[in-house]
Design a protein around this motif. Structure first.
Motif, PDB file in Angstrom:
ATOM      1  N   GLN A 167      18.618  30.145 -31.363  1.00 47.67           N
ATOM      2  CA  GLN A 167      17.692  30.721 -32.210  1.00 47.67           C
ATOM      3  C   GLN A 167      18.429  31.202 -33.406  1.00 47.67           C
ATOM      4  N   VAL A 168      18.140  30.736 -34.552  1.00 52.13           N
ATOM      5  CA  VAL A 168      18.499  31.029 -35.742  1.00 52.13           C
ATOM      6  C   VAL A 168      18.071  32.226 -36.346  1.00 52.13           C
ATOM      7  N   GLN A 169      19.065  33.118 -36.739  1.00 48.36           N
ATOM      8  CA  GLN A 169      18.637  34.539 -37.182  1.00 48.36           C
ATOM      9  C   GLN A 169      19.434  34.960 -38.214  1.00 48.36           C
ATOM     10  N   LEU A 170      19.004  35.442 -39.592  1.00 46.20           N
ATOM     11  CA  LEU A 170      19.565  36.187 -40.544  1.00 46.20           C
ATOM     12  C   LEU A 170      18.838  37.474 -40.743  1.00 46.20           C
ATOM     13  N   VAL A 171      19.505  38.475 -40.452  1.00 44.03           N
ATOM     14  CA  VAL A 171      18.845  39.836 -40.731  1.00 44.03           C
ATOM     15  C   VAL A 171      19.524  40.562 -41.710  1.00 44.03           C
ATOM     16  N   GLU A 172      18.965  40.800 -42.713  1.00 38.84           N
ATOM     17  CA  GLU A 172      19.244  41.697 -43.738  1.00 38.84           C
ATOM     18  C   GLU A 172      19.169  43.224 -43.665  1.00 38.84           C
ATOM     19  N   SER A 173      19.883  44.025 -44.158  1.00 42.48           N
ATOM     20  CA  SER A 173      19.848  45.531 -43.919  1.00 42.48           C
ATOM     21  C   SER A 173      20.624  45.981 -45.349  1.00 42.48           C
ATOM     22  N   GLY A 174      20.309  47.433 -45.297  1.00 44.54           N
ATOM     23  CA  GLY A 174      21.057  48.209 -46.656  1.00 44.54           C
ATOM     24  C   GLY A 174      20.391  48.436 -47.675  1.00 44.54           C
ATOM     25  N   GLY A 175      19.090  47.844 -47.777  1.00 45.32           N
ATOM     26  CA  GLY A 175      18.122  48.084 -48.765  1.00 45.32           C
ATOM     27  C   GLY A 175      17.361  49.320 -48.836  1.00 45.32           C
ATOM     28  N   GLY A 176      16.829  49.587 -49.718  1.00 42.75           N
ATOM     29  CA  GLY A 176      16.409  51.114 -49.986  1.00 42.75           C
ATOM     30  C   GLY A 176      15.896  51.396 -51.525  1.00 42.75           C
ATOM     31  N   LEU A 177      15.700  52.865 -51.797  1.00 39.53           N
ATOM     32  CA  LEU A 177      15.509  53.394 -52.844  1.00 39.53           C
ATOM     33  C   LEU A 177      16.679  54.023 -53.465  1.00 39.53           C
ATOM     34  N   VAL A 178      17.098  53.713 -54.692  1.00 41.16           N
ATOM     35  CA  VAL A 178      18.427  54.289 -55.144  1.00 41.16           C
ATOM     36  C   VAL A 178      17.825  54.608 -56.756  1.00 41.16           C
ATOM     37  N   GLN A 179      18.687  55.697 -57.349  1.00 39.38           N
ATOM     38  CA  GLN A 179      18.517  55.907 -58.785  1.00 39.38           C
ATOM     39  C   GLN A 179      19.190  55.065 -59.596  1.00 39.38           C
ATOM     40  N   PRO A 180      18.898  54.849 -60.911  1.00 40.42           N
ATOM     41  CA  PRO A 180      19.408  54.037 -61.721  1.00 40.42           C
ATOM     42  C   PRO A 180      20.941  54.541 -61.767  1.00 40.42           C
ATOM     43  N   GLY A 181      21.978  53.465 -62.010  1.00 36.49           N
ATOM     44  CA  GLY A 181      23.198  53.813 -61.915  1.00 36.49           C
ATOM     45  C   GLY A 181      23.874  54.027 -60.694  1.00 36.49           C
ATOM     46  N   GLY A 182      22.970  53.877 -59.586  1.00 43.48           N
ATOM     47  CA  GLY A 182      23.643  54.282 -58.280  1.00 43.48           C
ATOM     48  C   GLY A 182      24.198  52.700 -57.723  1.00 43.48           C
ATOM     49  N   SER A 183      24.603  52.594 -56.536  1.00 43.53           N
ATOM     50  CA  SER A 183      25.007  51.645 -55.652  1.00 43.53           C
ATOM     51  C   SER A 183      24.496  51.512 -54.315  1.00 43.53           C
ATOM     52  N   LEU A 184      24.399  50.280 -54.182  1.00 42.06           N
ATOM     53  CA  LEU A 184      23.879  49.846 -52.672  1.00 42.06           C
ATOM     54  C   LEU A 184      24.725  48.668 -51.991  1.00 42.06           C
ATOM     55  N   ARG A 185      24.854  48.727 -50.527  1.00 44.44           N
ATOM     56  CA  ARG A 185      25.622  47.494 -50.260  1.00 44.44           C
ATOM     57  C   ARG A 185      24.671  46.927 -49.162  1.00 44.44           C
ATOM     58  N   LEU A 186      24.368  45.674 -49.434  1.00 44.76           N
ATOM     59  CA  LEU A 186      23.352  44.952 -48.515  1.00 44.76           C
ATOM     60  C   LEU A 186      24.496  44.055 -47.554  1.00 44.76           C
ATOM     61  N   SER A 187      23.563  44.138 -46.289  1.00 46.89           N
ATOM     62  CA  SER A 187      24.239  43.397 -45.117  1.00 46.89           C
ATOM     63  C   SER A 187      23.349  42.256 -44.398  1.00 46.89           C
ATOM     64  N   CYS A 188      23.814  41.203 -44.312  1.00 41.79           N
ATOM     65  CA  CYS A 188      23.330  40.050 -43.593  1.00 41.79           C
ATOM     66  C   CYS A 188      24.069  39.560 -42.260  1.00 41.79           C
ATOM     67  N   THR A 189      23.520  39.845 -41.298  1.00 40.27           N
ATOM     68  CA  THR A 189      24.300  39.594 -39.968  1.00 40.27           C
ATOM     69  C   THR A 189      23.563  37.999 -39.567  1.00 40.27           C
ATOM     70  N   ALA A 190      24.395  37.161 -39.052  1.00 39.92           N
ATOM     71  CA  ALA A 190      23.801  35.742 -38.577  1.00 39.92           C
ATOM     72  C   ALA A 190      24.057  35.527 -37.361  1.00 39.92           C
ATOM     73  N   SER A 191      23.260  34.775 -36.591  1.00 35.70           N
ATOM     74  CA  SER A 191      23.452  34.379 -35.164  1.00 35.70           C
ATOM     75  C   SER A 191      22.643  32.801 -35.039  1.00 35.70           C
ATOM     76  N   GLY A 192      22.814  32.287 -34.071  1.00 36.52           N
ATOM     77  CA  GLY A 192      22.375  31.119 -33.879  1.00 36.52           C
ATOM     78  C   GLY A 192      22.776  29.909 -34.383  1.00 36.52           C
ATOM     79  N   PHE A 193      23.939  29.757 -35.150  1.00 35.40           N
ATOM     80  CA  PHE A 193      24.583  28.775 -35.853  1.00 35.40           C
ATOM     81  C   PHE A 193      25.991  28.965 -36.105  1.00 35.40           C
ATOM     82  N   THR A 194      26.529  28.067 -36.772  1.00 36.29           N
ATOM     83  CA  THR A 194      28.197  28.347 -36.822  1.00 36.29           C
ATOM     84  C   THR A 194      28.388  28.741 -38.424  1.00 36.29           C
ATOM     85  N   PHE A 195      28.363  30.095 -38.189  1.00 41.22           N
ATOM     86  CA  PHE A 195      28.348  30.968 -39.624  1.00 41.22           C
ATOM     87  C   PHE A 195      29.400  30.328 -40.576  1.00 41.22           C
TER      88      PHE A 195
END
Length: 112
Positions: free
Chosen positions: A1-29
């Motif tokens: 079963q193919v899955q792409l799961v994002e994480s790392g989002g949220g609320l941040v103040q202007p000027g701030g930073s975030l790092r999003l991640s996406c983990t894959a499974s079920g296919f040859t990434f």
């Protein structure tokens, strides 16, 4: 079963930073180009960054950087100097020829 799961989002103040991640499974990434898209309320989904199978990336937003780790089946989006207009749902995409996989999205809200 193919899955792409994002994480790392949220609320941040202007000027701030975030790092999003996406983990894959079920296919040859490692065989798929990976992208990040975003969709703000009332707007069309737009491409933010894309990275090829060998790591050559193209960032359409200069404050963002895409990277991938084929050993971990993961793709990342480092977002710096965030602005309120970056508020959107961010989606991970895997593409190879005519095959497309999408994640469910992660919300990023930039607000003071």
């Amino acid at each position: 079963q193919v899955q792409l799961v994002e994480s790392g989002g949220g609320l941040v103040q202007p000027g701030g930073s975030l790092r999003l991640s996406c983990t894959a499974s079920g296919f040859t990434f490692s065989s798929y180009a990976m992208s990040w898209y975003r969709q703000a309320p009332g707007k069309e989904r737009e491409l933010v960054a894309v990275i090829g199978t060998t790591g050559g990336g193209r960032n359409f937003e200069g404050r963002f950087t895409i990277s991938r780790d084929n050993a971990k089946n993961a793709v990342y989006l480092q977002m710096n100097s965030l602005k309120p207009e970056d508020t959107a749902v961010y989606y991970c995409n895997a593409r190879r020829l005519s095959v497309d996989f999408w994640g469910q999205g992660t919300q990023v809200t930039v607000s003071s």
